[in-house]
Design an enzyme around this catalytic site. Structure first.
Site, short mmCIF file in Angstrom:
data_model
loop_
_atom_site.label_atom_id
_atom_site.label_comp_id
_atom_site.label_asym_id
_atom_site.label_seq_id
_atom_site.Cartn_x
_atom_site.Cartn_y
_atom_site.Cartn_z
N HIS A 53 0.77 -1.24 0.00
CA HIS A 53 0.00 0.00 0.00
C HIS A 53 0.80 1.29 0.00
O HIS A 53 0.24 2.35 -0.26
CB HIS A 53 -0.97 0.01 1.19
N LYS A 111 -4.73 -10.22 -7.72
CA LYS A 111 -5.48 -9.64 -6.61
C LYS A 111 -6.54 -8.72 -7.21
O LYS A 111 -6.26 -7.95 -8.13
CB LYS A 111 -4.54 -8.85 -5.70
N HIS A 139 -3.08 -3.08 8.05
CA HIS A 139 -4.16 -3.46 7.12
C HIS A 139 -4.79 -2.20 6.56
O HIS A 139 -5.07 -1.26 7.29
CB HIS A 139 -5.21 -4.30 7.84
#
Length: 141
Positions: free
Chosen positions: A34, A62, A135
């Site tokens: 990310h 993904k 996350h």
């Protein structure tokens, strides 16, 4: 099982090592998947290139992933004063970040993977552990 001598101390040491390694792996994976600052210059097909470069196209594609184009300090701050509680163990940033979201286009999840991108400024929602992001909540796009 009866521990004698140094057994309990050694067992405790192994547990601490296991927990630290798992935490470090979660934060390292978060950064790999990310974090992209400054935004990488990979040509016209940013999402195709970045998803492949960051290992999210094998063994299958993904379906969605977002890249945050902010500093690590600013992203980490969301876990503290730079964010506020948001739902179940999540934190929402107090400020907006530049984010590129890559969504798989087409029906197949097998390589070669083709993505379409959406660039925008938005608040990010993340889960944190020990003051570090672990996350990114894609569902809050």
């Amino acid at each position: 099982m009866n521990f004698k001598g140094c057994g309990p101390i050694f067992f405790g040491f192994l547990m601490v090592v296991f927990i630290v390694e798992n935490y470090a792996a979660d934060n390292k994976q978060f950064n790999r998947q990310h974090f992209d600052n400054p935004k990488s210059n990979v040509g016209k097909r940013y999402c195709d290139a970045m998803m492949q470069r960051r290992g999210m196209t094998k063994p299958q594609c993904k379906s969605v992933n977002s890249f945050i184009h902010g500093t690590k300090k600013d992203i980490n701050d969301v876990c503290g004063k730079g964010g506020k509680p948001y739902g179940n163990n999540l934190r929402r940033s107090n400020k907006q970040f530049s984010v590129t979201t890559c969504k798989l286009s087409g029906g197949s999840t097998r390589p070669p993977c083709k993505y379409r991108e959406n660039k925008s400024n938005r608040y990010i929602v993340i889960a944190c552990r020990d003051g570090k992001p672990v996350h990114y909540e894609e569902g809050q796009i």
